[in-house]
Design an enzyme around this catalytic site. Structure first.
Site, PDB file in Angstrom:
ATOM      1  N   SER A 150       0.840  -1.193   0.000  1.00 53.71           N
ATOM      2  CA  SER A 150       0.000   0.000   0.000  1.00 53.71           C
ATOM      3  C   SER A 150       0.882   1.251   0.000  1.00 53.71           C
ATOM      4  O   SER A 150       1.747   1.399  -0.867  1.00 53.71           O
ATOM      5  CB  SER A 150      -0.946  -0.044   1.202  1.00 53.71           C
ATOM      6  OG  SER A 150      -1.936   0.936   1.132  1.00 53.71           O
ATOM      7  N   ARG A 220     -11.973   6.222  10.076  1.00 48.25           N
ATOM      8  CA  ARG A 220     -11.550   4.823  10.067  1.00 48.25           C
ATOM      9  C   ARG A 220     -12.618   3.921   9.449  1.00 48.25           C
ATOM     10  O   ARG A 220     -12.293   2.980   8.714  1.00 48.25           O
ATOM     11  CB  ARG A 220     -11.252   4.355  11.501  1.00 48.25           C
ATOM     12  CG  ARG A 220     -10.784   2.917  11.612  1.00 48.25           C
ATOM     13  CD  ARG A 220      -9.538   2.687  10.780  1.00 48.25           C
ATOM     14  NE  ARG A 220      -8.989   1.354  10.997  1.00 48.25           N
ATOM     15  CZ  ARG A 220      -7.998   0.837  10.291  1.00 48.25           C
ATOM     16  NH1 ARG A 220      -7.444   1.543   9.316  1.00 48.25           N
ATOM     17  NH2 ARG A 220      -7.554  -0.374  10.545  1.00 48.25           N
ATOM     18  N   ASP A 322      -8.833  -6.474  -4.755  1.00 44.18           N
ATOM     19  CA  ASP A 322      -8.434  -5.190  -4.183  1.00 44.18           C
ATOM     20  C   ASP A 322      -8.920  -4.087  -5.117  1.00 44.18           C
ATOM     21  O   ASP A 322      -8.361  -3.859  -6.181  1.00 44.18           O
ATOM     22  CB  ASP A 322      -6.909  -5.145  -4.044  1.00 44.18           C
ATOM     23  CG  ASP A 322      -6.410  -3.864  -3.390  1.00 44.18           C
ATOM     24  OD1 ASP A 322      -7.226  -2.952  -3.145  1.00 44.18           O
ATOM     25  OD2 ASP A 322      -5.191  -3.781  -3.131  1.00 44.18           O
ATOM     26  N   HIS A 355      -8.116  -5.202  -0.272  1.00 42.63           N
ATOM     27  CA  HIS A 355      -6.816  -4.572  -0.051  1.00 42.63           C
ATOM     28  C   HIS A 355      -6.089  -5.180   1.148  1.00 42.63           C
ATOM     29  O   HIS A 355      -4.861  -5.270   1.163  1.00 42.63           O
ATOM     30  CB  HIS A 355      -6.997  -3.071   0.141  1.00 42.63           C
ATOM     31  CG  HIS A 355      -5.718  -2.304   0.215  1.00 42.63           C
ATOM     32  ND1 HIS A 355      -4.764  -2.356  -0.771  1.00 42.63           N
ATOM     33  CD2 HIS A 355      -5.228  -1.474   1.174  1.00 42.63           C
ATOM     34  CE1 HIS A 355      -3.728  -1.581  -0.443  1.00 42.63           C
ATOM     35  NE2 HIS A 355      -3.992  -1.039   0.737  1.00 42.63           N
TER      36      HIS A 355
END
Length: 387
Positions: A150, A220, A322, A355
């Site tokens: 990432s 979040r 992803d 992901h």
């Protein structure tokens, strides 16, 4: 899980660091951990770069928190894909983070109060420069590999063109050459949740003894949705209702805005947990660094032209489900590397986890990384002579 107990170390840098923004910072500290032993030739060092909410604690069990394994403990350790019986692995907490390195929560020597919103804006390239300075202090002139997933993968890519002589292999997993407009949009929504929280106080919430918890929780929750695939959420939660829901309405619903579905409960739990350990100003800084990463665009060139500076070999991996850092983004990197004439290995892994797959125990994925690090362990004669 590894049984090794690891202790963080600190390195202080007094010289001013010139940043991409034109600002500078001096008198900063970086926190790091190491695993394994550096060999006599200093040829077996591997740098692991962390993603948004991770830290220097990559593997093992922390001495101060013995029940918390490192965030990539399934990848790094004795007998694991990145085998610390062969490699000396370094995990660094990036400048601007909230896990020990100098960041917005640190005291600004010019004011005697926390930096807060006065902490300078950072870029991926700024982090790479600080990592190179740390490597200098540790006597490491060349890394066997720099790896990350990432945002960590962006740092690994940046290493390959910023310090081409200092890296033999670049391992970039579930990453992209730049964020899409959709990704920037997700980051902006998350930042707005924080910036508009009444407890944010323009970033000076430390002075008020509060935390913009609601904003952090929403940020979040937004992020977590994008880290999971639709299939993985359906398999794990589906449309299941919480067992504690009072089944008094038609079809078992209560027809309220309270938490009724298991997925709602999960997201709120993740948001509340995050708001208790992560700093809001750090979240703003790191997501903006993600937005800014665009080595080709900022230089007014195509990516292949930028990557011609690299001298390393590359391992690029993506995951089929992803959608935040989709396989086509990794293929962009691969195509640029091939155009630039660079040696590259590409793996597109069929995994259902979205992901987050780069952090999980997928046998095929781990086998591929393990096999590639067999290649990393072979030090070319030219590199040995350069040590």
């Amino acid at each position: 899980m590894s049984e090794a107990r690891v202790c963080p170390q600190r390195m202080r840098f007094e010289a001013p660091l010139a940043l991409s923004s034109g600002a500078s910072i001096a008198g900063y500290e970086l926190v790091y951990e190491t695993y394994g032993e550096l060999n006599a030739e200093r040829s077996n060092a591997v740098l692991v770069c962390h993603a948004l909410n991770a830290s220097h604690h990559v593997a093992g069990l922390a001495a101060e928190a013995p029940h918390e394994p490192g965030w990539w403990d399934n990848m790094v350790g004795p007998g694991k894909p990145v085998d610390t019986r062969r490699f000396f692995v370094i995990g660094v907490n990036n400048l601007g983070s909230c896990f020990g390195s100098t960041g917005p929560m640190s005291v600004n020597p010019s004011s005697g109060r926390p930096y807060g919103p006065d902490f300078p804006v950072l870029t991926v390239e700024d982090w790479v420069h600080t990592q190179a300075l740390l490597a200098d202090r540790l006597g490491i002139t060349q890394f066997a590999a720099v790896m990350g997933g990432s945002l960590g993968g962006m740092q690994a890519l940046a290493w390959s063109y910023l310090y081409p002589e200092r890296i033999r292999h670049c391992v970039a997993i579930a990453t992209a050459p730049k964020l899409s407009a959709q990704n920037i949009a997700f980051n902006e929504v998350a930042r707005r949740a924080i910036l508009t929280d009444p407890e944010f106080h323009g970033g000076r919430f430390y002075d008020h003894g509060v935390v913009p918890a609601r904003g952090l929780q929403v940020a979040r929750m937004i992020g977590h949705i994008t880290y999971l695939s639709d299939d993985s959420m359906a398999e794990k939660f589906g449309r299941a209702l919480r067992q504690s829901v009072d089944r008094t309405g038609p079809d078992d619903y209560r027809f309220t805005f309270d938490v009724e579905f298991e997925i709602e409960s999960y997201l709120r739990y993740q948001g509340e947990k995050f708001s208790k350990y992560f700093d809001a100003n750090t979240y703003l800084l790191i997501t903006r660094a993600l937005d800014y990463f665009d080595p080709a665009g900022r230089a007014g060139r195509d990516l292949a032209e930028v990557m011609r500076a690299a001298r390393s070999s590359f391992f690029i991996a993506s995951f089929t489900t992803d959608w935040r850092f989709a396989p086509e983004r990794s293929r962009e990197i691969v195509q640029a590397l091939l155009k630039a004439g660079k040696p590259v290995t590409y793996a597109e892994i069929n995994a259902p986890h979205g992901h987050d797959a780069f952090l999980l125990d997928d046998p095929q994925y781990h086998a591929l990384v393990r096999a590639y690090f067999e290649r990393v362990a072979v030090v070319p004669a030219a590199a040995q002579e350069a040590q």
